[in-house]
Design a protein around this motif. Structure first.
Motif, PDB file in Angstrom:
ATOM      1  N   ALA A  57       0.660  -1.158   0.210  1.00 32.84           N
ATOM      2  CA  ALA A  57       0.126  -0.099   0.064  1.00 32.84           C
ATOM      3  C   ALA A  57       0.814   1.313   0.086  1.00 32.84           C
ATOM      4  N   ARG A  58       0.429   2.285  -0.478  1.00 27.65           N
ATOM      5  CA  ARG A  58       1.049   3.675  -0.346  1.00 27.65           C
ATOM      6  C   ARG A  58       0.786   4.306   0.969  1.00 27.65           C
ATOM      7  N   GLY A  59       1.479   4.985   1.419  1.00 23.77           N
ATOM      8  CA  GLY A  59       1.286   5.934   2.461  1.00 23.77           C
ATOM      9  C   GLY A  59       2.106   7.263   2.428  1.00 23.77           C
ATOM     10  N   LYS A  60       1.938   7.924   3.297  1.00 27.10           N
ATOM     11  CA  LYS A  60       2.296   9.367   3.425  1.00 27.10           C
ATOM     12  C   LYS A  60       3.063   9.486   4.799  1.00 27.10           C
ATOM     13  N   VAL A  61       4.386   9.996   4.982  1.00 26.15           N
ATOM     14  CA  VAL A  61       4.774  10.163   6.069  1.00 26.15           C
ATOM     15  C   VAL A  61       4.375  11.386   6.908  1.00 26.15           C
ATOM     16  N   THR A  62       3.810  11.316   8.132  1.00 23.95           N
ATOM     17  CA  THR A  62       3.330  12.429   8.832  1.00 23.95           C
ATOM     18  C   THR A  62       4.351  12.997  10.130  1.00 23.95           C
ATOM     19  N   GLY A  63       5.031  12.218  10.379  1.00 27.51           N
ATOM     20  CA  GLY A  63       5.956  12.494  11.404  1.00 27.51           C
ATOM     21  C   GLY A  63       7.135  11.406  11.748  1.00 27.51           C
ATOM     22  N   HIS A  64       8.098  11.927  12.518  1.00 29.06           N
ATOM     23  CA  HIS A  64       9.396  11.135  13.099  1.00 29.06           C
ATOM     24  C   HIS A  64       9.238  10.925  14.563  1.00 29.06           C
ATOM     25  N   THR A  65       9.559   9.999  15.181  1.00 29.96           N
ATOM     26  CA  THR A  65       9.465   9.714  16.794  1.00 29.96           C
ATOM     27  C   THR A  65      10.912   9.970  17.037  1.00 29.96           C
ATOM     28  N   ASP A  66      11.170  10.556  18.351  1.00 27.77           N
ATOM     29  CA  ASP A  66      12.663  10.760  18.762  1.00 27.77           C
ATOM     30  C   ASP A  66      13.199   9.497  18.772  1.00 27.77           C
ATOM     31  N   GLU A  67      12.730   8.322  18.630  1.00 30.46           N
ATOM     32  CA  GLU A  67      13.558   7.181  18.781  1.00 30.46           C
ATOM     33  C   GLU A  67      13.842   6.644  17.376  1.00 30.46           C
ATOM     34  N   GLY A  68      13.403   7.481  16.007  1.00 27.93           N
ATOM     35  CA  GLY A  68      13.912   7.124  14.731  1.00 27.93           C
ATOM     36  C   GLY A  68      12.761   6.461  14.252  1.00 27.93           C
ATOM     37  N   GLY A  69      11.610   6.362  14.602  1.00 23.41           N
ATOM     38  CA  GLY A  69      10.186   5.751  13.628  1.00 23.41           C
ATOM     39  C   GLY A  69       9.738   6.794  12.838  1.00 23.41           C
ATOM     40  N   ILE A  70       8.869   6.011  12.111  1.00 20.03           N
ATOM     41  CA  ILE A  70       8.291   6.664  11.090  1.00 20.03           C
ATOM     42  C   ILE A  70       6.624   6.686  11.101  1.00 20.03           C
ATOM     43  N   VAL A  71       6.044   7.654  11.306  1.00 19.60           N
ATOM     44  CA  VAL A  71       4.639   7.645  11.547  1.00 19.60           C
ATOM     45  C   VAL A  71       3.797   7.985  10.319  1.00 19.60           C
ATOM     46  N   VAL A  72       2.912   7.242   9.823  1.00 18.29           N
ATOM     47  CA  VAL A  72       2.409   7.283   8.358  1.00 18.29           C
ATOM     48  C   VAL A  72       0.855   7.453   8.603  1.00 18.29           C
ATOM     49  N   ASP A  73       0.117   8.009   7.400  1.00 21.48           N
ATOM     50  CA  ASP A  73      -1.121   8.525   7.445  1.00 21.48           C
ATOM     51  C   ASP A  73      -2.064   7.043   7.386  1.00 21.48           C
TER      52      ASP A  73
ATOM     53  N   PRO B  81      19.884   1.614  11.630  1.00 22.94           N
ATOM     54  CA  PRO B  81      20.032   3.211  11.528  1.00 22.94           C
ATOM     55  C   PRO B  81      20.149   3.656   9.929  1.00 22.94           C
ATOM     56  N   MET B  82      19.485   4.578   9.421  1.00 24.97           N
ATOM     57  CA  MET B  82      19.773   5.101   8.016  1.00 24.97           C
ATOM     58  C   MET B  82      18.735   6.353   8.100  1.00 24.97           C
ATOM     59  N   ALA B  83      18.954   7.022   7.002  1.00 22.94           N
ATOM     60  CA  ALA B  83      18.070   8.431   6.886  1.00 22.94           C
ATOM     61  C   ALA B  83      16.623   8.065   6.499  1.00 22.94           C
ATOM     62  N   LEU B  84      15.889   8.718   7.473  1.00 23.95           N
ATOM     63  CA  LEU B  84      14.368   8.349   7.167  1.00 23.95           C
ATOM     64  C   LEU B  84      13.790   9.130   5.970  1.00 23.95           C
ATOM     65  N   PRO B  85      12.577   8.755   5.475  1.00 21.41           N
ATOM     66  CA  PRO B  85      11.951   9.403   4.360  1.00 21.41           C
ATOM     67  C   PRO B  85      11.519  10.650   5.029  1.00 21.41           C
ATOM     68  N   PRO B  86      11.452  11.827   4.253  1.00 24.77           N
ATOM     69  CA  PRO B  86      11.081  13.194   4.829  1.00 24.77           C
ATOM     70  C   PRO B  86       9.643  12.966   5.089  1.00 24.77           C
ATOM     71  N   ILE B  87       9.146  14.045   6.039  1.00 27.69           N
ATOM     72  CA  ILE B  87       7.833  14.339   6.413  1.00 27.69           C
ATOM     73  C   ILE B  87       7.221  14.729   5.198  1.00 27.69           C
ATOM     74  N   GLY B  88       6.119  14.325   4.872  1.00 28.36           N
ATOM     75  CA  GLY B  88       5.426  14.632   3.746  1.00 28.36           C
ATOM     76  C   GLY B  88       5.761  13.712   2.420  1.00 28.36           C
ATOM     77  N   ALA B  89       6.821  12.925   2.484  1.00 26.72           N
ATOM     78  CA  ALA B  89       7.033  11.965   1.326  1.00 26.72           C
ATOM     79  C   ALA B  89       6.060  10.834   1.302  1.00 26.72           C
ATOM     80  N   PHE B  90       5.732  10.274   0.190  1.00 22.12           N
ATOM     81  CA  PHE B  90       5.079   9.377  -0.012  1.00 22.12           C
ATOM     82  C   PHE B  90       5.951   8.154  -0.329  1.00 22.12           C
ATOM     83  N   ILE B  91       5.299   6.937   0.422  1.00 16.90           N
ATOM     84  CA  ILE B  91       6.184   5.601   0.462  1.00 16.90           C
ATOM     85  C   ILE B  91       5.370   4.261   0.019  1.00 16.90           C
ATOM     86  N   GLU B  92       5.964   3.553  -0.471  1.00 17.29           N
ATOM     87  CA  GLU B  92       5.468   2.036  -0.783  1.00 17.29           C
ATOM     88  C   GLU B  92       5.767   1.233   0.391  1.00 17.29           C
TER      89      GLU B  92
END
Length: 239
Positions: free
Chosen positions: A15-31, A76-87
């Protein structure tokens, strides 16, 4: 708030999703997500996300603030930026085993109709702890009864009831260690069978197969003593 796509279709693998935030621990929040977050004895899903030529393995998913679901990178690696669309792509083989085991544990609570004091799902095996002072005397009979329910190929479906209805029918709650969430107005019930063939109905937020026949062959593992009043019954998928 993350839309839980796994709730409407547990068989959706990407599924597609949009990154809506990052956590302090390095997690990715999606819509919205197909990744089930750790909870109710079921592990969080693993898999892969991709965006703009990048790929990132996902080790698990967890619940975040409020109704957010957080994807946890495997390294650990660079996170997709907030607002990015991910698969998003599930490790489907692992998820499907979780679905089969979780549904099988519901059936185990049918053939052993005692209060459940704990449980755990993993890929290929699971267990339930019962308020059971003595170990069952007919282990082979329990295993045969469990397999018969699988072979009946019963439909697995869901329904929703209000908090008030659940409070008025406490016998629906089999698990003593985890209480169904209250306050949202509705609680999800998982039903196995229909009409006169119904064998189980209980609150559950996990993912399940569509029919019991999909579980396949099962085997009871060790029955362990976990205290004067508790026995742990292990269950394994055979294929």
């Amino acid at each position: 708030m993350t839309e839980m796509l796994f709730r409407t279709d547990p068989y959706q693998r990407s599924a597609r999703g949009k990154v809506t935030g990052h956590t302090d621990e390095g997690g990715i929040v999606v819509d919205q997500t197909i990744f089930y977050p750790t909870g109710g004895g079921q592990p969080g899903d693993s898999g892969l996300i991709a965006w703009d030529g990048h790929e990132m393995p996902i080790a698990t998913a967890v619940k975040g603030d409020g109704d957010d679901i957080v994807l946890v990178p495997a390294e650990p690696m660079a996170l997709p930026p907030i607002g990015a669309f991910i698969e998003q792509h599930l490790d489907w083989e692992r998820r499907h085993k979780h679905m089969r085991v979780h549904t099988a544990l519901h059936l185990l609570s049918v053939v052993i109709p005692l209060p459940v004091t704990g449980g755990q799902v993993s890929a290929g095996r699971g267990r339930l702890d019962f308020a059971m002072p003595e170990a069952p005397s007919d282990r082979d009979g329990l295993e045969a009864a469990l397999q018969r329910l699988v072979e009946q190929d019963l439909e697995v479906s869901e329904t929703w009831v209000s908090d008030e209805v659940l409070q008025a029918t406490p016998e629906l709650v089999k698990t003593m260690s985890v209480k169904p969430p209250h306050g949202a107005g509705q609680v999800r019930l998982v039903r196995i069978g229909r009409g006169g063939d119904q064998v189980d109905l209980q609150p559950c937020g996990g993912t399940h197969v569509a029919r019991t026949g999909e579980i396949g062959s099962l085997k009871l593992g060790k029955i362990e003593n976990k205290g004067r009043q508790n026995r742990r019954v292990n269950l394994l998928l055979e294929n």
